[in-house]
Design an enzyme around this catalytic site. Structure first.
Site, PDB file in Angstrom:
ATOM      1  N   LYS A 140      33.731  29.732  45.443  1.00  0.00           N
ATOM      2  CA  LYS A 140      32.785  30.394  44.553  1.00  0.00           C
ATOM      3  C   LYS A 140      31.359  30.191  45.049  1.00  0.00           C
ATOM      4  CE  LYS A 140      34.591  28.123  41.133  1.00  0.00           C
ATOM      5  NZ  LYS A 140      35.043  27.574  39.834  1.00  0.00           N
ATOM      6  N   THR A 178      26.518  31.075  30.923  1.00  0.00           N
ATOM      7  CA  THR A 178      27.594  31.050  31.925  1.00  0.00           C
ATOM      8  C   THR A 178      28.561  29.889  31.700  1.00  0.00           C
ATOM      9  OG1 THR A 178      26.160  29.778  33.411  1.00  0.00           O
ATOM     10  CG2 THR A 178      26.194  32.180  33.698  1.00  0.00           C
ATOM     11  N   GLY A 212      31.686  27.951  31.039  1.00  0.00           N
ATOM     12  CA  GLY A 212      33.105  28.285  31.109  1.00  0.00           C
ATOM     13  C   GLY A 212      33.474  29.254  32.202  1.00  0.00           C
ATOM     14  N   THR A 213      32.511  29.616  33.035  1.00  0.00           N
ATOM     15  CA  THR A 213      32.795  30.601  34.086  1.00  0.00           C
ATOM     16  C   THR A 213      33.920  30.148  35.005  1.00  0.00           C
ATOM     17  OG1 THR A 213      30.471  31.284  34.059  1.00  0.00           O
ATOM     18  CG2 THR A 213      31.771  31.949  35.954  1.00  0.00           C
ATOM     19  N   GLY A 214      33.864  28.894  35.466  1.00  0.00           N
ATOM     20  CA  GLY A 214      34.874  28.404  36.405  1.00  0.00           C
ATOM     21  C   GLY A 214      36.251  28.310  35.777  1.00  0.00           C
ATOM     22  N   CYS A 215      36.321  27.768  34.555  1.00  0.00           N
ATOM     23  CA  CYS A 215      37.603  27.678  33.853  1.00  0.00           C
ATOM     24  C   CYS A 215      38.203  29.061  33.656  1.00  0.00           C
ATOM     25  CB  CYS A 215      37.415  27.023  32.487  1.00  0.00           C
ATOM     26  SG  CYS A 215      36.765  25.350  32.516  1.00  0.00           S
TER      27      CYS A 215
END
Length: 273
Positions: free
Chosen positions: A183, A215, A217-220
């Protein structure tokens, strides 16, 4: 006479999420369930920790007992089953060891999100547990989804541009991951580039940077969206591209909740139907 219960749809992908709970609802188990459900999958959970958090930060982390984590996973695997496993916040060496053992009991593909630090900076992984992620989780990952700081911690490399993302991705493949989604949100520039790296090549996913503080929680969400696609039988590249498009739109439509790093709009596809 009992009511007739129709069989589930053939493409209802089952995803077992092994991660921490986010009381704010934007990340962790809560964000994972929303993403998987909105993308047509079925989400089940094994919670590793209860966190006290909102958009302003993480105010407390309460790990659950190891046996309870495993009992949750076993209850799901022994009855409902799963087509993919998504791991998020694990927190400690002991939890990583237990989760690795759970993964070895199922043939389902594992999407491993190596969660280390919350959006507001609170550590979510013990400092001494990074080596356990390297040795136990990376080799079990069908897809590894690190952001730049996580990839730097795992590889020891410095990442400042796309070439650095590629080098880190190749390094992580060499450590045993079957594929890596590097990412690029932390890499400076007007364009955000994520790169999916496999042993046979790469796929670039890029778009203009969205200037927003919402943003959380974007990765989860991205990792769970990938798991939902894989669980439904989509090819890796398609699952990742669909997940990336879903998350990009969820960021654009963020509802602006809270006074800090607000959540995405996980439910936007429902309102577009």
């Amino acid at each position: 006479m009992p009511a007739h219960i129709p069989p589930p749809p053939a493409d209802l992908g089952r995803v077992l999420i092994i991660a921490g709970s986010d009381s704010g609802g934007g990340a962790g188990i809560q964000g994972d369930i929303k993403a998987i459900s909105l993308l047509g999958g079925f989400a089940a959970t094994a919670i590793t920790a209860i966190t006290v958090q909102n958009t302003l930060g993480v105010h407390g982390v309460h790990p659950l007992p190891l046996d309870l984590i495993e009992e949750q996973a076993r209850a799901v695997l022994d009855d409902i089953g799963t087509d993919a496993v998504k791991t998020g916040m694990l927190g400690s060496i002991a939890v990583i060891e237990r989760v690795a053992a759970i993964l070895d009991t199922t043939p389902a593909s594992a999407v491993v999100d190596p969660v280390m630090i919350a959006k507001g900076g609170h550590p979510l992984l013990d400092a001494d547990a990074v080596a356990a992620v390297r040795s136990l989780m990376i080799p079990r990952a069908a897809l590894l989804t690190p952001n730049t700081p996580e990839a730097e911690a795992l590889t020891g490399l410095t990442i400042t541009d796309l070439d650095g993302q590629r080098r880190a991705g190749d390094f992580l493949l060499g450590m045993g991951a079957q594929s890596v989604l590097m990412k690029g949100g932390h890499v400076p520039g007007e364009t955000v580039i994520d790169v999916l790296i496999t042993p046979t090549g790469e796929t670039l996913l890029e778009g203009p940077r969205i200037e927003t503080r919402h943003t959380h929680g974007t990765g989860c969400t991205l990792a769970s969206a990938c798991a939902a696609g894989l669980a439904r039988g989509l090819p890796l590249e398609t699952a990742v591209a669909n997940a990336w498009a879903y998350v990009s739109e969820a960021i654009r439509r963020a509802p602006g909740l809270g006074g800090g790093h607000g959540p995405l709009d996980h439910g936007w596809p429902m309102r577009d139907r």
